[in-house]
Design a protein around this motif. Structure first.
Motif, PDB file in Angstrom:
ATOM      1  N   LEU A   1       0.826  -1.212   0.000  1.00  0.00           N
ATOM      2  CA  LEU A   1       0.000   0.000   0.000  1.00  0.00           C
ATOM      3  C   LEU A   1       0.856   1.256   0.000  1.00  0.00           C
ATOM      4  CD1 LEU A   1      -2.777  -0.977   2.571  1.00  0.00           C
ATOM      5  CD2 LEU A   1      -2.985  -0.825   0.081  1.00  0.00           C
ATOM      6  N   LEU A   2       1.908   1.246   0.788  1.00  0.00           N
ATOM      7  CA  LEU A   2       2.778   2.417   0.870  1.00  0.00           C
ATOM      8  C   LEU A   2       3.510   2.642  -0.453  1.00  0.00           C
ATOM      9  CD1 LEU A   2       3.674   4.622   2.827  1.00  0.00           C
ATOM     10  CD2 LEU A   2       5.526   3.142   3.542  1.00  0.00           C
ATOM     11  N   GLY A   3       4.016   1.582  -1.050  1.00  0.00           N
ATOM     12  CA  GLY A   3       4.688   1.700  -2.335  1.00  0.00           C
ATOM     13  C   GLY A   3       3.744   2.170  -3.434  1.00  0.00           C
ATOM     14  N   GLN A   4       2.502   1.713  -3.391  1.00  0.00           N
ATOM     15  CA  GLN A   4       1.509   2.156  -4.370  1.00  0.00           C
ATOM     16  C   GLN A   4       1.222   3.645  -4.213  1.00  0.00           C
ATOM     17  OE1 GLN A   4      -1.714  -0.552  -3.564  1.00  0.00           O
ATOM     18  NE2 GLN A   4      -0.603  -2.295  -4.417  1.00  0.00           N
ATOM     19  N   PHE A   5       1.157   4.107  -2.965  1.00  0.00           N
ATOM     20  CA  PHE A   5       0.943   5.528  -2.703  1.00  0.00           C
ATOM     21  C   PHE A   5       2.047   6.365  -3.354  1.00  0.00           C
ATOM     22  CE2 PHE A   5       2.356   9.021   0.131  1.00  0.00           C
ATOM     23  CZ  PHE A   5       1.304   9.913  -0.070  1.00  0.00           C
ATOM     24  N   PHE A   6       3.309   6.004  -3.106  1.00  0.00           N
ATOM     25  CA  PHE A   6       4.410   6.795  -3.660  1.00  0.00           C
ATOM     26  C   PHE A   6       4.458   6.717  -5.181  1.00  0.00           C
ATOM     27  CE2 PHE A   6       5.990   6.368   0.717  1.00  0.00           C
ATOM     28  CZ  PHE A   6       6.140   7.715   0.994  1.00  0.00           C
ATOM     29  N   ARG A   7       4.226   5.547  -5.737  1.00  0.00           N
ATOM     30  CA  ARG A   7       4.265   5.414  -7.199  1.00  0.00           C
ATOM     31  C   ARG A   7       3.138   6.213  -7.848  1.00  0.00           C
ATOM     32  NH1 ARG A   7       6.843   1.384  -4.865  1.00  0.00           N
ATOM     33  NH2 ARG A   7       8.744   0.624  -5.861  1.00  0.00           N
ATOM     34  N   LYS A   8       1.965   6.228  -7.221  1.00  0.00           N
ATOM     35  CA  LYS A   8       0.848   7.032  -7.740  1.00  0.00           C
ATOM     36  C   LYS A   8       1.209   8.515  -7.696  1.00  0.00           C
ATOM     37  CE  LYS A   8      -3.965   8.244  -6.924  1.00  0.00           C
ATOM     38  NZ  LYS A   8      -5.102   8.141  -6.012  1.00  0.00           N
ATOM     39  N   LYS A   9       1.762   8.966  -6.582  1.00  0.00           N
ATOM     40  CA  LYS A   9       2.129  10.384  -6.456  1.00  0.00           C
ATOM     41  C   LYS A   9       3.194  10.775  -7.476  1.00  0.00           C
ATOM     42  CE  LYS A   9       0.819  12.796  -3.449  1.00  0.00           C
ATOM     43  NZ  LYS A   9      -0.283  13.737  -3.403  1.00  0.00           N
ATOM     44  N   LEU A  10       4.137   9.873  -7.737  1.00  0.00           N
ATOM     45  CA  LEU A  10       5.214  10.148  -8.694  1.00  0.00           C
ATOM     46  C   LEU A  10       4.757   9.968 -10.144  1.00  0.00           C
ATOM     47  CD1 LEU A  10       8.136   8.345  -6.840  1.00  0.00           C
ATOM     48  CD2 LEU A  10       7.837  10.823  -7.101  1.00  0.00           C
TER      49      LEU A  10
END
Length: 135
Positions: A91-100
């Motif tokens: 979930l955390l990795g998905q958050f950062f990848r979405k933001k980037l």
């Protein structure tokens, strides 16, 4: 009514954003990530920690990130040196990848973070178990 922010803590990034992408070929979900919580960054009492050393895990706390659904996190790893999502580390990795603006499973580089304009996150504490995460 807006709750007053009690405290703010900034955490810089390290290899934790790419934790699921292993050079040695270990099978993991590629979006798995954590936020390093190094000794120099620690602020006594900011995040909830277990009171009894016999307990297996630190308590969970709710995090409301900007631009993403809330999730639960906890302090983890040996020496309490990481912050990760309690339900699923991806979930955390998905958050950062979405933001980037990069696809799921993409290796995140420092250049990507610099192009985005941030190489750190800021946690704001509203209560003992409620935080916001800004990136």
């Amino acid at each position: 009514m807006t709750k007053r922010i009690k405290e703010t803590a900034k955490r810089c990034f390290g290899s934790g954003l790419n934790w699921g992408i292993r050079k040695d070929g270990t099978k993991r979900e590629h979006d798995q990530a954590y936020i390093p919580y190094n000794a120099k960054d620690k602020k006594e009492g900011f995040f909830p920690l277990k009171k009894n050393p016999c307990e297996k895990n630190n308590p969970i706390f709710k995090v409301v990130p900007n631009g993403f659904d809330p999730f639960f996190m906890r302090i983890a790893q040996q020496g309490n040196k990481g912050i990760h999502t309690a339900e699923n580390n991806s979930l955390l990795g998905q958050f950062f990848r979405k933001k980037l603006g990069v696809p799921s499973g993409t290796f995140i580089t420092k250049e990507m973070l610099e192009n985005y304009g941030k190489t750190y996150v800021a946690f704001r504490k509203y209560s003992k178990d409620l935080f916001t995460l800004e990136f």
